[in-house]
Design an enzyme around this catalytic site. Structure first.
Site, PDB file in Angstrom:
ATOM      1  N   LEU A  15      56.501  45.601  39.953  1.00  9.75           N
ATOM      2  CA  LEU A  15      56.794  45.717  38.519  1.00  9.75           C
ATOM      3  C   LEU A  15      55.646  45.194  37.669  1.00  9.75           C
ATOM      4  O   LEU A  15      55.447  45.633  36.542  1.00  9.75           O
ATOM      5  CB  LEU A  15      58.077  44.955  38.171  1.00  9.75           C
ATOM      6  CG  LEU A  15      59.359  45.427  38.858  1.00  9.75           C
ATOM      7  CD1 LEU A  15      60.520  44.513  38.517  1.00  9.75           C
ATOM      8  CD2 LEU A  15      59.680  46.863  38.455  1.00  9.75           C
ATOM      9  N   GLY A  16      54.913  44.228  38.199  1.00 11.31           N
ATOM     10  CA  GLY A  16      53.806  43.657  37.443  1.00 11.31           C
ATOM     11  C   GLY A  16      53.023  42.687  38.300  1.00 11.31           C
ATOM     12  O   GLY A  16      53.533  42.152  39.297  1.00 11.31           O
ATOM     13  N   GLN A  17      51.780  42.464  37.918  1.00  8.40           N
ATOM     14  CA  GLN A  17      50.929  41.553  38.669  1.00  8.40           C
ATOM     15  C   GLN A  17      50.150  40.658  37.720  1.00  8.40           C
ATOM     16  O   GLN A  17      49.726  41.095  36.646  1.00  8.40           O
ATOM     17  CB  GLN A  17      49.940  42.328  39.561  1.00  8.40           C
ATOM     18  CG  GLN A  17      50.606  43.037  40.728  1.00  8.40           C
ATOM     19  CD  GLN A  17      49.614  43.797  41.586  1.00  8.40           C
ATOM     20  OE1 GLN A  17      48.713  44.449  41.077  1.00  8.40           O
ATOM     21  NE2 GLN A  17      49.774  43.710  42.903  1.00  8.40           N
ATOM     22  N   ALA A  19      47.619  36.658  37.651  1.00  2.00           N
ATOM     23  CA  ALA A  19      46.612  35.902  38.392  1.00  2.00           C
ATOM     24  C   ALA A  19      47.227  35.076  39.509  1.00  2.00           C
ATOM     25  O   ALA A  19      46.607  34.876  40.559  1.00  2.00           O
ATOM     26  CB  ALA A  19      45.851  34.996  37.438  1.00  2.00           C
ATOM     27  N   THR A  20      48.459  34.612  39.322  1.00  6.67           N
ATOM     28  CA  THR A  20      49.057  33.700  40.304  1.00  6.67           C
ATOM     29  C   THR A  20      50.288  34.273  40.998  1.00  6.67           C
ATOM     30  O   THR A  20      50.798  33.643  41.933  1.00  6.67           O
ATOM     31  CB  THR A  20      49.462  32.380  39.623  1.00  6.67           C
ATOM     32  OG1 THR A  20      50.415  32.663  38.585  1.00  6.67           O
ATOM     33  CG2 THR A  20      48.253  31.682  39.010  1.00  6.67           C
ATOM     34  N   ALA A  21      50.767  35.436  40.576  1.00  8.61           N
ATOM     35  CA  ALA A  21      51.994  35.961  41.176  1.00  8.61           C
ATOM     36  C   ALA A  21      52.122  37.455  40.928  1.00  8.61           C
ATOM     37  O   ALA A  21      51.447  38.031  40.068  1.00  8.61           O
ATOM     38  CB  ALA A  21      53.209  35.230  40.618  1.00  8.61           C
ATOM     39  N   VAL A  23      55.343  40.543  40.628  1.00  9.97           N
ATOM     40  CA  VAL A  23      56.780  40.718  40.413  1.00  9.97           C
ATOM     41  C   VAL A  23      57.199  42.053  41.017  1.00  9.97           C
ATOM     42  O   VAL A  23      56.559  43.088  40.775  1.00  9.97           O
ATOM     43  CB  VAL A  23      57.128  40.676  38.912  1.00  9.97           C
ATOM     44  CG1 VAL A  23      58.638  40.833  38.712  1.00  9.97           C
ATOM     45  CG2 VAL A  23      56.650  39.374  38.276  1.00  9.97           C
ATOM     46  N   LYS A  38      59.778  37.135  41.575  1.00  8.33           N
ATOM     47  CA  LYS A  38      58.404  36.754  41.302  1.00  8.33           C
ATOM     48  C   LYS A  38      57.868  36.016  42.519  1.00  8.33           C
ATOM     49  O   LYS A  38      58.330  34.919  42.849  1.00  8.33           O
ATOM     50  CB  LYS A  38      58.332  35.872  40.050  1.00  8.33           C
ATOM     51  CG  LYS A  38      56.919  35.531  39.614  1.00  8.33           C
ATOM     52  CD  LYS A  38      56.932  34.806  38.271  1.00  8.33           C
ATOM     53  CE  LYS A  38      55.521  34.561  37.767  1.00  8.33           C
ATOM     54  NZ  LYS A  38      55.513  33.909  36.445  1.00  8.33           N
ATOM     55  N   ASP A 135      51.756  31.751  26.336  1.00  7.78           N
ATOM     56  CA  ASP A 135      51.269  33.070  26.761  1.00  7.78           C
ATOM     57  C   ASP A 135      52.170  34.177  26.198  1.00  7.78           C
ATOM     58  O   ASP A 135      52.584  35.099  26.906  1.00  7.78           O
ATOM     59  CB  ASP A 135      51.205  33.152  28.285  1.00  7.78           C
ATOM     60  CG  ASP A 135      50.342  34.339  28.762  1.00  7.78           C
ATOM     61  OD1 ASP A 135      49.596  34.897  27.931  1.00  7.78           O
ATOM     62  OD2 ASP A 135      50.435  34.704  29.943  1.00  7.78           O
TER      63      ASP A 135
END
Length: 715
Positions: A15-17, A19-21, A23, A38, A135
């Site tokens: 679903l999404g990316q 820098a640290t994880a 989804v 996540k 953020d």
């Protein structure tokens, strides 16, 4: 595929990316329900442990409809890799919504207000818990479609969040550069050393950029080459912008910066909402943290917008649609002042029609008692004074041409721009057609009202003519019976005769003028009928929608081609043909809008200008007629009452010196009149006596019948 104790997901279902994880869309192993997980990568574990745990703790204590809900924290298989199991938002992110071609110029007003309400609701929950997000951006605002079909937006990604009270500051750097506060941008992006500390207002800057992006479809501050390529200029723009500025654009390298303190004309928000939103944007897009609003003031002003009622108003003479934001408890005089600010039509010159009937507004009446308005059923505003037409304000989008060179990536990007332009052209077409519809609808109602007013005035004139005829007849009768009008001196008689003559002249003039007005209204009605027929036969919207479907289909095809990276020869030829077709379809849309829709719109606008001028002139003529008719009616009633009194009482009893021959004649005529009246009274008395006689005879017959009846024994 990966899994935890209760959830599983495919690595391809991302679903999404970040820098640290990353989804992923996951499913519960027992129920099959969808969730978002996540999964943190190895980079996240390089952070201090308390930083790693911060997001878990944040989500555990936050519970609000505008914040993505945390359901569980689990480990992947037998590893210690942490997974956050969260609410799945099927609508994607706000960034996904804004990247759709139909939203390239910003969201609709209704959808923007939902975003505003959702962000304000979620941020209020964060501040109540002393949390700063750090953020905020469209990519971290998720969309869910409720059962009623309405969107709900939710804040997510609390990896950078931390507890921070209003008077506290922090030094660490987080965020996305386009949405980053200038102070943080200087250190994080330009790598310039500084010892500045940052407060909670850094979130407000990010919210301001997000709201501008949502309203317009683009970022507020754009240096030549873009924010990512011209970082020094980006920082210069955001820190040197004048007070009140909410956007800036540099169109050429080393060129001047164009500052703006308003939202662009391509924005789909109404002027009423813009007027309330711009001051908020100007006050939170403030680089100086000391001058920036605090959250309390931001919440107060944003909630003030959300708690207002929208009154939809169409200014008929100006041919403009307005949305007036007022509180439901406000009185109509406040509403009329707000209308004045948007239309420049002063309250004393405002007249209203709603659904074909005049809408009279009492100045102390509350707005909530007004009839319900919508975009399809607005209040029609008319000005007593003539107003020049303005029409729909819009800017035609540029439709780029495809270069002959074959380039999969460039073609896909250009196809999106073309599709966005066609969407905007469709929106413009609908706006122009809706404007025409309201012009015709409002003109029809206005003509009907003016015709009814003409009919009413002619009816009043007919009634006044009867009263005038009676007064003249009564005067002649009195003069015939008594000579000069008794109980009135010669000057009064002369004045009365003059007034009756003026009344007759006025009624004749009024009747002629009103009949002339009726003929003018009939001519306007005939022109209206022709324009209405042309408008209802117009199918421009349908034609543009069909072409938009074809353009969108080609856009999707070119996007699929881009994902394949390399095409076979035949596929490449098809790609080229499709690109040419898209250009042809886009040209057809432009021609339809310019040469069909626009020309008809301008023609109707010109006709409307003449209609409005005619109706305005007629209204100015009818108003004094109506007032004069009321005054004349009262005068004639007074004259009528006075003359009736003279007829009822007759002339005063004459005493003193012998009378002249004329007075003797008048006395004789008066005696004759009294004799006639006495004769009439005697006839009435005789009729009454005959009635009494008949009744007595009837009673005698009854008594006689009773007398022959035998009496009972013993009496």
């Amino acid at each position: 595929m990966q899994s935890t104790a209760n959830y599983l997901w495919l690595l391809s279902d991302v679903l999404g990316q970040g820098a640290t994880a990353s989804v992923y869309k996951a499913r519960h192993k027992k129920t099959g329900d969808q969730y978002a997980v996540k999964v943190f990568n190895h980079v996240s574990y390089l952070r201090p442990y308390e930083v790693q745990m911060r997001e878990f703790e944040m989500l555990r204590k936050l519970n609000h409809k505008n914040i993505v809900k945390l359901f569980a924290v689990e480990d992947v298989g037998t590893t210690k890799q942490k997974v956050l199991v969260m609410e799945y938002c099927a609508g994607g992110s706000l960034l996904n919504v804004l990247e759709e071609s139909e939203n390239a110029f910003g969201l609709s007003e209704a959808e923007f207000l939902i975003v505003l309400q959702s962000v304000v609701g979620g941020m209020n929950q964060l501040r109540e818990n002393g949390v700063v997000h750090r953020d905020i951006k469209p990519g971290n605002i998720m969309r869910v479609v409720g059962e009623d079909g309405q969107s709900v937006y939710k804040l997510t990604d609390f990896g950078a969040a931390r507890v921070l009270e209003d008077d506290e500051q922090f030094m660490s750097l987080y965020g996305t550069e386009e949405y980053l506060h200038p102070d943080m941008y200087e250190r994080a992006i330009l790598r310039k050393p500084q010892n500045k500390a940052y407060g909670v207002t850094v979130d407000l800057w990010s919210i301001g950029v997000t709201f501008y992006h949502t309203a317009t479809g683009s970022l507020p501050f754009i240096p030549y080459g873009g924010p990512r390529k011209n970082k020094e200029m980006m920082y210069k723009i955001t820190t040197e912008k004048p007070a009140g500025t909410i956007a800036a654009m540099q169109r050429r390298e080393c060129g001047p910066v164009e500052w703006s303190n308003e939202l662009p004309i391509t924005c789909r928000l109404s002027q009423g909402l813009k007027a309330l939103l711009v001051p908020i944007l100007a006050s939170i897009l403030e680089a100086d943290q000391a001058k920036c609003w605090g959250f309390d003031q931001f919440f107060a002003e944003a909630n003030d917008i959300l708690h207002r009622t929208v009154i939809h108003v169409f200014s008929l003479q100006q041919a403009t649609m307005h949305k007036v934001y007022v509180h439901s408890y406000n009185t109509t005089n406040i509403l009329m002042d707000a209308i004045f600010k948007q239309t420049d039509i002063s309250p004393q010159n405002q007249e209203f029609i709603y659904e074909g009937h005049r809408l009279g507004l009492e100045l102390t009446q509350q707005v909530q008692l007004l009839p319900k308005t919508t975009e399809e059923r607005p209040i029609i505003l008319m000005s007593v004074e003539h107003k020049a037409p303005i029409g729909v304000a819009y800017k035609e989008p540029e439709v780029p041409m495809f270069p002959p060179k074959f380039d999969i990536i460039s073609d896909a990007n250009l196809a999106k721009t073309v599709t966005s332009a066609v969407h905007q052209l469709l929106w413009i077409t609908k706006s122009l057609m809706k404007c025409q519809d309201f012009i015709l609808r409002g003109t029809y109602w206005m003509l009907a009202i003016l015709k009814e007013e003409c009919r009413r005035i002619l009816q009043q004139v007919a009634t006044l003519n009867l009263k005038l005829s009676f007064c003249k007849s009564a005067m002649m009768r009195i003069q015939k019976l008594y000579g000069p009008l008794p109980q009135m001196n010669p000057a009064e008689v002369s004045d009365l005769q003059v007034k009756l003559k003026l009344a007759l002249d006025f009624l004749m003039s009024t009747s002629h003028s009103v009949q002339s007005n009726q003929k003018q209204l009939d001519l306007v009605a005939a022109e209206w009928s022709k324009s209405n027929e042309v408008h209802h036969e117009d199918n421009t919207i349908g034609k543009v929608e069909v072409l938009l479907e074809k353009v969108s289909a080609i856009h999707h095809q070119l996007r699929r081609d881009r994902l394949r990276a390399k095409l076979q020869y035949n596929e490449e030829q098809i790609h080229k043909f499709e690109k040419i077709k898209m250009g042809v379809h886009a040209k057809k849309v432009l021609m339809l809008v310019r040469e069909d829709c626009m020309q008809k719109y301008q023609k109707l606008l010109a006709s409307s200008k003449d209609w409005m001028r005619t109706s305005c002139d007629i209204r100015k003529q009818l108003r004094p007629f109506s007032n004069e008719c009321v005054n004349l009616s009262q005068d004639l009633e007074n004259y009528e009452a006075r003359l009736n009194k003279i007829l009822d009482l007759g002339p005063p009893r004459l005493q003193g010196e012998p009378q002249t021959m004329a007075k003797s004649l008048a006395s004789t005529e008066s005696s004759d009149q009294k004799c006639m009246e006495l004769t009439i009274r005697m006839k009435h008395l005789r009729q009454e006596m005959e009635g009494v006689t008949r009744e007595l005879q009837h009673n005698n017959m009854i008594i006689e019948r009773l007398g022959v009846v035998k009496k009972p024994q013993g009496v």
